[in-house]
Design a protein around this motif. Structure first.
Motif, mmCIF file in Angstrom:
data_model
loop_
_atom_site.group_PDB
_atom_site.id
_atom_site.type_symbol
_atom_site.label_atom_id
_atom_site.label_comp_id
_atom_site.label_asym_id
_atom_site.label_seq_id
_atom_site.Cartn_x
_atom_site.Cartn_y
_atom_site.Cartn_z
ATOM 1 N N GLN A 73 -9.774 -14.211 -21.371
ATOM 2 C CA GLN A 73 -8.973 -15.033 -22.277
ATOM 3 C C GLN A 73 -8.546 -16.333 -21.596
ATOM 4 O OE1 GLN A 73 -5.569 -13.138 -24.073
ATOM 5 N NE2 GLN A 73 -5.369 -14.792 -25.542
ATOM 6 N N SER A 74 -8.217 -16.222 -20.331
ATOM 7 C CA SER A 74 -7.824 -17.414 -19.585
ATOM 8 C C SER A 74 -8.964 -18.427 -19.542
ATOM 9 C CB SER A 74 -7.400 -16.989 -18.169
ATOM 10 O OG SER A 74 -7.674 -17.988 -17.227
ATOM 11 N N ILE A 75 -10.188 -17.931 -19.425
ATOM 12 C CA ILE A 75 -11.356 -18.821 -19.404
ATOM 13 C C ILE A 75 -11.635 -19.346 -20.809
ATOM 14 C CG2 ILE A 75 -13.845 -18.886 -18.983
ATOM 15 C CD1 ILE A 75 -13.122 -16.534 -16.856
ATOM 16 N N ALA A 76 -11.658 -18.442 -21.782
ATOM 17 C CA ALA A 76 -11.983 -18.860 -23.148
ATOM 18 C C ALA A 76 -10.994 -19.899 -23.654
ATOM 19 C CB ALA A 76 -12.002 -17.645 -24.078
ATOM 20 N N GLU B 180 -19.002 -20.760 -11.760
ATOM 21 C CA GLU B 180 -18.708 -19.430 -11.228
ATOM 22 C C GLU B 180 -18.036 -18.539 -12.274
ATOM 23 O OE1 GLU B 180 -16.373 -19.625 -7.676
ATOM 24 O OE2 GLU B 180 -17.966 -20.571 -6.502
ATOM 25 N N GLY B 181 -17.787 -19.095 -13.462
ATOM 26 C CA GLY B 181 -17.139 -18.298 -14.496
ATOM 27 C C GLY B 181 -15.629 -18.339 -14.392
ATOM 28 N N ARG B 182 -15.116 -19.498 -14.010
ATOM 29 C CA ARG B 182 -13.661 -19.662 -13.899
ATOM 30 C C ARG B 182 -13.225 -20.823 -14.774
ATOM 31 N NH1 ARG B 182 -12.639 -16.762 -9.183
ATOM 32 N NH2 ARG B 182 -14.549 -16.480 -7.984
ATOM 33 N N ARG B 183 -11.918 -21.007 -14.873
ATOM 34 C CA ARG B 183 -11.401 -22.204 -15.521
ATOM 35 C C ARG B 183 -11.882 -23.422 -14.719
ATOM 36 N NH1 ARG B 183 -6.585 -20.945 -18.521
ATOM 37 N NH2 ARG B 183 -5.587 -22.904 -17.951
ATOM 38 N N GLY B 184 -12.166 -24.490 -15.428
ATOM 39 C CA GLY B 184 -12.697 -25.671 -14.762
ATOM 40 C C GLY B 184 -11.612 -26.493 -14.099
ATOM 41 N N GLU B 185 -11.044 -25.933 -13.050
ATOM 42 C CA GLU B 185 -9.982 -26.633 -12.331
ATOM 43 C C GLU B 185 -10.526 -27.157 -11.006
ATOM 44 O OE1 GLU B 185 -7.206 -23.430 -12.281
ATOM 45 O OE2 GLU B 185 -6.305 -23.995 -14.206
#
Lengths: 258, 425
Positions: A73-76, B180-185
């Motif tokens: 959810q954090s990613i989406a 890598e499948g993370r938030r783009g920070e």
């Protein structure tokens, strides 16, 4: 590429998905050295299955990638293209960044809101149209730009934008094709695009072969519209032998499949 | 001189196909690299070319390659997350000549001893992604990708990855997190990606246009490339013209011509017979140029830098004399406020405040102290408001939002004051 075999638990988690989506999920996972990297492609595939990113979809993607539902959810929620509420069959995006703004994008957005009755950021009650303003989509020489399910139309006027809304609402094309829409509703383009593009989008998800979200609107005669990169039927099949009215105009494009 | 666009201009109907690519000399550079030059030879040619990265930062590509740590595996990542407002050159390269990019990717991977490359394409580019995916599949079929390519013993896989709609992923360390499948920070640097990149392994991130030049450089030699254009702005580059200009489009130019020529000759002048008011020389992050000061400034990386702006991503956004400059600045700032990843407080809070203050002014509710407030908030993101910008943030996104504010005050402050004076606030 990394050979991938799903565990029983992983297979069970996506057993409700179409066979194509299940196979694509495995193919996507095999493309990365670490399975976590597949989270973004898998979120798109889950959108194809459910029309948007559901709680269940996030749980399924988490199982496949070794992430908790909260991590998924954090990613989406970080990325704007993963819709966590139901969206309409046609996601109409209007670029309002600087180059489009300078050439009247706000008026185009207002025309679309007015004609559709759907305010920016919302979905109509009939589930046909969602409207949103989007940031720069990289066709600034053809401003203002409108996107339908991420397929682009360049140099759109407010009047043409109204026509587009009526065309989508009344015709409900199976496949939205950039060439067809450009011819009907667009003007000058930012550059010469070469051959006409046969493929288009079938869902409010970027039309891309490995995800199964693409279909041809110019299918071979008597055939079924296929996903050319996969050589098989697209998830939502288009029966070419009896195309909806909106598709007949597509066949008048003098293009060729690329 | 045309390097990048020659094929697509000569062969409008099929420049993206492998048949046309091979028929026009395509994959010849790859054979030369694999069987004549060797990996070190390819790297040496690119270093000698003096090509500077075309993604925005303009860092010399050969030097960047030299930073790659020897740890294995290492990765190559193509930054096709083109999202800087005004920029649409990579789209054209992806759509119209994807094999040129792929040949550059293979050569670069070979030079860097990389066996897996990723092409990260922004999610809003499905058509370019389809073209690239198709080209990748064709390259596998013909033995340019896969194991033991062309019998050379070199293995290379390519994965096409779609983004999810986040401008920040154009910043290379954010892109790696996203991949890598993370938030783009963005990540704190150092370590730089060349030492600790994708999966904490050494990684080179290069822009589409940069890598699309590599086949030509290998075919013709780095010295030949370095000989095109001014010393420190070698080679051709694509510029994207947009806004109030008669002939918008992507143009492959040799850098060094004055801006007057870019706008009036290449771009055909200002549309609707109006006058030029300002232009942005290198994407919406770049400080503005104005006709009274910059029309004779040469369009090179260094000259634009010396005059307080940047060639950046090569996007030239032209504004005519009817443009409401506060509204233009607001629209640019709004973009950065929306795209801020939220990690750093000065950017997360500052960009939103800049947006709101500008909106207040353009809505006729501006206060006299708003001008100082705008500059103060900007200073909190980019101390001293100097050029090149200093920053209180991990990445340059926040400082990018201050560029239009500073330019607005530098060149159009009377317009802002008049707008505030006319309000009742």
């Amino acid at each position: 590429m990394r050979p991938v075999v799903l565990t029983a638990e992983e297979s069970a988690a996506i057993s409700e998905w179409s066979e194509n989506s299940q196979r694509r999920a495995v193919e996507v996972l095999s493309q990365y050295p670490e399975k976590r990297s597949a989270v973004m492609p898998l979120l798109y595939i889950s959108m194809i299955e459910n029309q948007y990113v559901t709680e269940e979809g996030m749980r399924q993607v988490g199982l496949l990638t070794g992430l908790s539902p909260a991590q998924v959810q954090s990613i989406a929620s970080f990325y704007t293209m993963y819709k966590r509420q139901p969206v309409g069959r046609y996601l109409v995006g209007v670029c309002t960044s600087i180059s489009c703004f300078l050439l009247g994008a706000d008026e185009v957005l207002a025309a679309i809101e007015d004609e559709s009755g759907v305010p920016d950021g919302e979905t109509g009650g009939d589930g046909i149209l969602s409207v949103e303003h989007v940031e720069c989509n990289g066709a600034c020489g053809g401003a203002p730009v409108v996107l339908v399910n991420w397929e682009m139309i360049e140099s759109v006027t407010p009047d043409k934008a109204r026509e587009l809304v009526r065309w989508l609402r009344d015709g409900q094309p199976e496949v939205v094709n950039t060439e067809e829409m450009q011819q009907l509703f667009g003007g000058a383009r930012s550059f010469d695009w070469g051959v006409k593009e046969a493929e288009g989008a079938i869902l409010p998800v970027p039309a891309f072969g490995p995800y199964g979200s693409v279909a041809s609107s110019l299918p071979p005669q008597g055939g079924v519209a296929t996903d050319p990169s996969q050589g098989e039927s697209a998830h939502r099949e288009v029966d070419a032998s009896d195309p909806p009215a909106s598709h007949r105009s597509a066949s008048s494009l003098n293009g060729e499949p690329s | 001189v045309k390097i990048l666009t020659e094929r697509m201009e000569a062969h409008r109907g099929d420049s993206h196909t492998i048949e046309r690519y091979e028929a026009t000399g395509g994959y010849r550079a790859l054979r030369k690299g694999l069987f004549e030059l060797g990996a070190a030879g390819v790297a040496a040619e690119v270093k000698a070319s003096n090509i500077r990265g075309r993604g925005g930062a303009n860092f010399p590509a050969g030097v960047k390659w030299g930073f790659l740590a020897p740890t294995k595996p290492a990765y190559l990542v193509v930054n096709a997350d083109e999202s800087e407002p005004g920029t649409y050159k990579d789209r054209q390269l992806l759509e119209r000549d994807p094999h040129q990019l792929i040949e550059g990717v293979i050569l670069t991977s070979y030079a860097l001893a990389v066996n897996h490359a990723f092409i990260y394409i922004r999610g809003e580019y499905p058509k370019p992604a389809r073209r690239v995916q198709q080209a990748v599949e064709q390259a596998y079929e013909r033995g340019y990708l896969g194991t033991d390519i062309l019998g050379s013993g070199f293995d290379i896989d390519v994965t096409v990855h779609l983004g999810g709609g986040a401008y920040i992923c154009g910043e290379e360390s954010a892109l790696l997190n996203s991949l890598e499948g993370r938030r783009g920070e963005p990540r704190i640097k150092p370590p730089f990606p060349a030492v600790e990149g994708l999966y904490s392994k050494p990684t080179i991130v290069n822009n589409v246009e940069t890598l699309s030049n590599v086949p030509w450089i290998v075919n013709n030699g780095g010295t030949a490339y370095a000989g095109i254009g001014p010393d420190t702005s070698a080679g051709t580059r694509l510029i994207s013209l947009s806004g109030h200009i008669n002939k918008p489009g992507n143009y492959e130019i040799v850098m060094g011509m004055p801006w007057r020529e870019v706008i009036y000759d290449i771009g055909g002048g200002i549309s609707d017979g109006r006058e030029l008011k300002a232009w942005i020389p290198g994407g919406s992050s770049a400080p503005w140029f104005v006709p009274a000061e910059h029309l004779d400034t040469p369009a090179t990386i260094d000259d634009v830098g010396k005059h307080g702006s940047m060639m950046g991503s090569g996007a030239v956004i032209v504004m005519d004399d009817s443009t409401d400059m506060v509204a233009a600045a607001h629209r640019i700032v709004r973009f950065y406020a929306h795209e801020s990843c939220g990690q750093c407080t000065p950017c997360r809070e500052g960009t939103s405040w800049l947006e709101r203050i500008l909106y207040r002014i353009m809505s006729g509710r501006g206060r006299p102290e708003d001008i100082d407030l705008l500059l103060d908030v900007s200073d909190g993101i980019s101390p001293g408001l100097a050029w090149p910008p200093l920053m209180t943030t991990i990445c340059p996104l926040g400082p990018s939002a201050t560029a239009p504010v500073v330019s607005l005050m530098q060149y159009f402050r009377p317009e802002v004051e008049a707008m505030i004076g006319g309000g009742d606030g």
